[in-house]
Write a protein that holds these residues in place. Structure first.
Motif, PDB file in Angstrom:
ATOM      1  N   ALA A   1      42.073  38.219  35.265  1.00 53.47           N
ATOM      2  CA  ALA A   1      42.897  37.038  35.001  1.00 53.47           C
ATOM      3  C   ALA A   1      44.369  37.430  34.894  1.00 53.47           C
ATOM      4  O   ALA A   1      45.244  36.754  35.432  1.00 53.47           O
TER       5      ALA A   1
ATOM      6  N   GLY B   1      39.718  33.285  36.796  1.00 58.73           N
ATOM      7  CA  GLY B   1      39.910  33.777  35.432  1.00 58.73           C
ATOM      8  C   GLY B   1      39.905  32.647  34.407  1.00 58.73           C
ATOM      9  O   GLY B   1      39.692  31.485  34.749  1.00 58.73           O
ATOM     10  N   ARG B   2      40.170  33.022  33.146  1.00 57.25           N
ATOM     11  CA  ARG B   2      39.987  32.083  32.028  1.00 57.25           C
ATOM     12  C   ARG B   2      41.245  31.777  31.239  1.00 57.25           C
ATOM     13  O   ARG B   2      41.171  31.116  30.211  1.00 57.25           O
TER      14      ARG B   2
ATOM     15  N   THR C   1      45.005  30.626  35.065  1.00 56.01           N
ATOM     16  CA  THR C   1      43.936  30.983  36.014  1.00 56.01           C
ATOM     17  C   THR C   1      42.756  30.005  35.981  1.00 56.01           C
ATOM     18  O   THR C   1      42.057  29.889  36.982  1.00 56.01           O
TER      19      THR C   1
ATOM     20  N   SER D   1      43.135  43.148  33.176  1.00 58.38           N
ATOM     21  CA  SER D   1      41.972  42.343  33.549  1.00 58.38           C
ATOM     22  C   SER D   1      42.273  41.578  34.834  1.00 58.38           C
ATOM     23  O   SER D   1      43.423  41.546  35.299  1.00 58.38           O
TER      24      SER D   1
END
Ligand code: PLP
Length: 395
Positions: A103, A137-138, A142, A101
């Motif tokens: 992130a 990102g999460r 991030t 992904s």
């Protein structure tokens, strides 16, 4: 309604979903349960670059799934090796790391920058400069890199060592950068933050500052990569400036999960066995899909379609801006286009959905148009006429 209820009862409430259940896609079109057809101007948030069910991607996935789906990164496999060689050949970067992904790709970049800092100057060289209004990102690292307090406030304490500077403001960076800076991370076009391209001069000066202080320049190309802005990667548009490392994800495997970190020659040996890993990273089926994506972009001259379609959308939206004062700005690069209006973005996105046009907000008042890169004039006209109907009613 059954599916929506199932979600409501069983899935954590982390998304404000739009009330539509898609179950089929072909090219730039999505179909709901009733067979209603929607123009996809969102592409799964800049993922489905070649549209839905592209025959080359479907064929590659089917073939690989029937042969071997997963082994482990403890062993070699032909398909992931072939993809890595294609990615280094197409970019000129020296090596890649595979994950799943955006992130995760940024996590890898952050870890590499931290280790680079340690090897260069020791413990002190760990500072990372990131931009306000950015999105990276999460995960905890991030969201720390993401310069938007709304994503951070409930998850403190954040990771240490990050400092924030205004985007496109080189004086703000100059105040923060020093010999303890390990890296500066920047999106060449801020996507989630409202679709703001970085100025050429800003990027050029970032490069100079990184060279002066021996810091790494990281580009987050999660959203801008894989043809989205009209070149394979957006950094090409800032030539001769190049980042030391950059990340990509979203469109790279045609809708299957894949993130990639690209590193330049001087960084190729920083990470060593045991430093970083991912069980699924570079999965065989995802790799086969990514090879099909890269080959199709080249074979079908997708980048020239991005340039042509982008020009057409910008021309049309800019002339609508003159006609409808509610449109405040139209900006972006390639097929990453933001339209800022006086209307709250979720409201306009919902109205567009009633016209069978799928879009996505980028901040409070910006609607993002990020269609599959294969979109043609006729399909763009469908979007423009739906948008016009909405704006005429509001005039
Ligand atoms: N970086 C940028 C610029 C993004 O736009 C996104 C997602 O929208 C991310 C990172 C995070 O990617 P992912 O959702 O795949 O983790």
């Amino acid at each position: 309604m059954e599916t929506i209820q199932t979600y409501n009862e069983n899935v954590l409430n982390t998304y404000k979903r739009y009330p539509v259940v898609f179950n089929k896609g072909k090219g730039v079109w999505l179909f709901d349960k009733n067979g209603d057809k929607y123009l996809d101007m969102c592409a799964g948030i800049a993922v489905s670059g070649l549209g839905h069910s592209h025959p080359a991607i479907v064929k590659a996935i089917r073939k690989q799934a029937g042969k071997l789906i997963h082994t482990s990164n403890l062993y070699y496999n032909e398909v992931n090796g072939e993809l890595a060689a294609k990615l280094t050949a197409v970019t000129g970067y020296s090596k890649v790391f595979f994950c799943n992904s955006g992130a995760e790709a940024n996590e890898a970049a952050i870890k590499l920058a931290r280790k680079f800092g340690k090897l260069t100057l020791g413990e002190k060289k760990h500072k990372i400069i990131t931009m306000s209004n950015s999105f990276h990102g999460r995960t905890i690292a991030t969201i720390t890199a993401t310069g938007q307090p709304k994503y951070q406030k409930d998850f403190t304490p954040l990771l240490g060592g990050f400092v924030y500077a205004e985007y496109n403001n080189i004086e703000a960076i100059e105040k923060l950068v020093d010999s303890e800076t390990a890296a500066i991370i920047v999106e060449p076009v801020q996507g989630e933050g409202g679709v703001h391209p970085a100025d050429f001069e800003f990027i050029k000066k970032l490069r100079e500052l990184c060279d002066k202080y021996n810091a790494l320049l990281i580009f987050d190309e999660i959203q801008t990569g894989v043809g989205r802005t009209g070149t394979m990667f957006c950094y090409e548009q800032y030539a001769p400036v190049k980042p030391d490392l950059f990340t990509s994800a979203k469109a790279i495997a045609g809708g299957l999960p894949m993130g990639v970190l690209f590193v330049s020659e001087k960084l190729k040996d920083i990470l060593q066995p045991g430093d970083h890993a991912s069980t699924f990273g570079g999965n065989l089926v995802c790799s086969a899909a990514a090879i099909a994506v890269l080959d199709t972009i080249q074979k079908d001259k997708i980048l020239s379609n991005v340039v042509k379609s982008s020009k057409y959308i910008f021309e049309k939206l800019n002339s609508m801006k003159k006609e409808f004062p509610v449109i405040k700005d139209v900006r972006g690069l390639g097929l990453l286009i933001g339209m800022e209006t006086d209307i709250p973005a979720p409201e306009l996105v919902n109205e567009l959905l009633t016209k069978k046009i799928v879009t996505v907000p980028a901040g409070a008042n910006v609607v993002r148009f990020i269609p599959p890169l294969i979109i043609k004039t006729k399909e763009i006209d469908f979007m423009l006429s739906g948008l016009r109907e909405i704006l005429v009613k509001r005039k």
